[in-house]
Design an enzyme around this catalytic site. Structure first.
Site, PDB file in Angstrom:
ATOM      1  N   CYS A  86       0.827  -1.207   0.000  1.00  0.00           N
ATOM      2  CA  CYS A  86       0.000   0.000   0.000  1.00  0.00           C
ATOM      3  C   CYS A  86       0.863   1.260   0.000  1.00  0.00           C
ATOM      4  O   CYS A  86       1.537   1.531  -0.983  1.00  0.00           O
ATOM      5  CB  CYS A  86      -0.986  -0.046   1.159  1.00  0.00           C
ATOM      6  SG  CYS A  86      -2.309   1.134   0.957  1.00  0.00           S
ATOM      7  N   HIS A 176      -3.599  -5.264   0.664  1.00  0.00           N
ATOM      8  CA  HIS A 176      -3.039  -5.745   1.938  1.00  0.00           C
ATOM      9  C   HIS A 176      -3.042  -7.272   2.008  1.00  0.00           C
ATOM     10  O   HIS A 176      -4.063  -7.870   2.379  1.00  0.00           O
ATOM     11  CB  HIS A 176      -3.853  -5.169   3.105  1.00  0.00           C
ATOM     12  CG  HIS A 176      -3.620  -3.712   3.288  1.00  0.00           C
ATOM     13  ND1 HIS A 176      -2.596  -3.212   4.054  1.00  0.00           N
ATOM     14  CD2 HIS A 176      -4.254  -2.649   2.757  1.00  0.00           C
ATOM     15  CE1 HIS A 176      -2.619  -1.889   4.010  1.00  0.00           C
ATOM     16  NE2 HIS A 176      -3.608  -1.515   3.228  1.00  0.00           N
ATOM     17  N   GLU A 178      -1.743  -9.054   4.188  1.00  0.00           N
ATOM     18  CA  GLU A 178      -1.704  -9.517   5.578  1.00  0.00           C
ATOM     19  C   GLU A 178      -3.087  -9.694   6.196  1.00  0.00           C
ATOM     20  O   GLU A 178      -3.224 -10.339   7.233  1.00  0.00           O
ATOM     21  CB  GLU A 178      -0.859  -8.544   6.433  1.00  0.00           C
ATOM     22  CG  GLU A 178      -1.444  -7.142   6.654  1.00  0.00           C
ATOM     23  CD  GLU A 178      -1.176  -6.178   5.508  1.00  0.00           C
ATOM     24  OE1 GLU A 178      -0.890  -6.636   4.399  1.00  0.00           O
ATOM     25  OE2 GLU A 178      -1.278  -4.951   5.712  1.00  0.00           O
TER      26      GLU A 178
END
Ligand code: XMP
Length: 520
Positions: A86, A176, A178
């Protein structure tokens, strides 16, 4: 900066994303040590051979707003693979000569990305139809690709959703990986660390146990260490680690404040002294605490009195042990991460917390904090590796002031006795119905009002018992747990029928915020 330079790791440079800790946890779940450092603190001179890969996190910043952040460009020029996520993707592109601008369409939430080109980063990542769902959260985006970079994947709104420069090992993703909403996100991180950074697994509970024991021995040598044991997860794991590392040179002090759960002091002594053979000093200070709290109703006063008395008693006993040099405490990684303040503004003080650790400042002891690089779930796994029982490891959090802050108003021996019983039946019920592990924290409280009831034709006038059970990630926010009517009815009946002093039970259905988890 680093816990151990011999331990190879992935360095996560934090630019203030709410997800930075998640990145570290995902990497560790993949079996590799990862460390977070704030972009404000990192300097090129700190980059050493132990760092096998660098991840630049997301964040609320804008790459052109250079007053709000600074970043030493040399850090990415060390021949270490870099993954930008990002904002990290945007800064990586900018540093390499690309351009970033505000998107026409801000993207928050799920988006589909389409594969454009094969890359080691995306091995087994896309579905067969070469698309995948990812989680986006951005207003800016890369608008011009740096020289020698290529597009790996695009979304409808982000042409440069995934980019790479394979010869330099630079990779950037606008989304993202994660967060769990990104399909296969862990696979992407796994490709980065294993295929691109070529780091080996080094972070299992077994590795941690061996390393932490070695480190403790190295740090304290033959010196004596004291440790305040509360019986909670963190202090139990610390105590057992030190026990394994230094045996009789560890002195654990367990203070019975009188506000523990029913039989808790017996269980702690039984487990730690008798079973685990830890050097434990049991201090029964019930009377002292109750005396000091006589007629005190103000919640903050209660907390202060308990905290201060705890320190006094702890110091009194610690002084009896001669030649102590260290104090062990269960600080965890989230308490320590330097970059916590990057985005987090200080909130106003709601309650003063008196944690058992970090207490006797006057004694000028050095600290041993073996858990300071671990997340809570890692501490739990380590505890199991150290042969602590599942019961200790999966315990709900319990506040330092204990039952004292679960009985608003005056504290009396009678109330403590009633509350201990009520709490016992509630927690036992949760365990019997296999609900305990589904709940983050549960307890009974005794409210300082009496109400009228009727039992066997007789009028009763007794206390009100409040039950609270919540789900939460970290205690910062919480929601109440939805019980079936039959369960809550069974507990209510059990409490009213078995305990003299309670004739009414209520269930707390507020979330946090606006309420807090504890009553005081
Ligand atoms: P609140 O009531 O602030 O609680 O929503 C959040 C979490 O913190 C625990 N808590 C404490 N823990 N010492 C502790 O070690 C304290 O003084 C203390 N006060 C609250 C609370 O049980 C919940 O898990």
């Amino acid at each position: 900066m680093s816990p151990d330079q011999s331990l190879k790791k992935i360095l996560i440079i934090d630019f203030g994303s709410q997800f930075t800790q998640l990145i570290a946890r995902r990497i560790r779940e993949l079996g590799v040590f990862s460390e977070i450092v704030s972009h404000k603190k990192i300097r090129n001179k700190y980059i050493d051979d132990s760092i096998k890969g660098i991840i630049l996190s997301g964040g609320p910043l804008n790459v052109y707003d250079i007053k709000r952040y600074s970043f030493d460009k040399n850090i990415i020029e060390n021949n270490i693979p870099v993954l930008g996520i990002c904002f990290g993707h945007q800064i990586l592109s900018k540093l390499n000569g690309g351009r970033v601008k505000q998107s026409k369409h801000r993207e928050f939430g799920l988006a589909n990305i389409y594969m454009k080109k094969n890359s080691p980063l995306t091995k087994n990542f896309f579905r067969k139809n070469k698309t995948i769902k990812v989680w986006m959260s951005h207003a800016d985006q890369v608008s011009k690709l740096p020289k020698n970079f290529r597009v790996i994947a695009s979304s409808q709104n982000s042409k440069f959703a995934m980019v790479e420069n394979q010869s330099k090992n630079f990779y950037g993703v606008q989304f993202h990986p994660e967060v769990t909403h990104t399909e296969n996100g862990k696979k992407l991180l796994s490709n980065f660390i294993f295929l691109i950074c070529k780091i080996k697994r080094n972070w299992s509970s077994r590795d941690q146990k061996k390393k932490l024991i070695r480190d403790i021995r190295k740090q304290v040598g033959k010196s004596r260490v004291i440790c305040a044991l509360s019986g909670g997860v963190d202090s139990s794991v610390v105590a057992q680690l030190l026990n394994k590392a230094i045996g009789k040179n560890l002195y654990c002090i367990f203070v019975n404040t009188g506000f523990l759960r029913k039989n808790e002091e017996k269980q702690v002594v039984e487990t730690f002294k008798k079973k685990l053979r830890i050097n434990l000093i049991y201090v029964n200070a019930e009377n002292e605490f109750i005396r000091k709290l006589k007629n005190i109703t103000d919640p903050e006063k209660k907390r202060k009195i308990i905290g201060n008395l705890f320190i006094k008693i702890f110091e009194r006993y610690a002084k009896k042990i001669k030649r102590v040099k260290y104090l062990a405490q269960g600080t965890l990684y989230p308490d320590l991460i330097e970059s916590k303040s990057v985005t987090g503004s200080r909130t106003s003080k709601i309650k003063s917390h008196h944690n058992v650790g970090g207490l006797p400042k006057k004694m000028k002891l050095s600290l041993v904090e073996p858990l300071k690089f671990l997340f809570k779930d890692e501490v739990r796994k380590l505890g199991l590796e150290l042969n602590l029982s599942k019961e200790i490891i999966s315990r709900h959090p319990f506040p330092g002031p204990g039952l004292a802050i679960r009985m608003p108003g005056m504290i009396t021996r009678e109330k403590i006795k009633i509350l201990k019983e009520a709490d016992y039946y509630f927690i036992k019920g949760l365990k019997d119905h296999k609900l305990y592990d589904k709940i983050w924290q549960a307890y009974a409280a005794l409210l300082p009002v009496k109400t009228v009831g009727v039992m066997g034709d007789n009028r009763t006038y007794e206390y009100l018992c409040l039950l609270r059970a919540i789900t939460s990630e970290d205690g910062m926010t919480a929601d109440f747990f939805q019980f079936k009517k039959t369960f809550i009815q069974e507990i209510s009946n059990k409490i009213v029928n078995s305990i003299r002093g309670i004739n009414r039970v209520v269930y707390d259905v507020t979330s946090k915020p606006p309420s807090t988890i504890e009553l005081e």
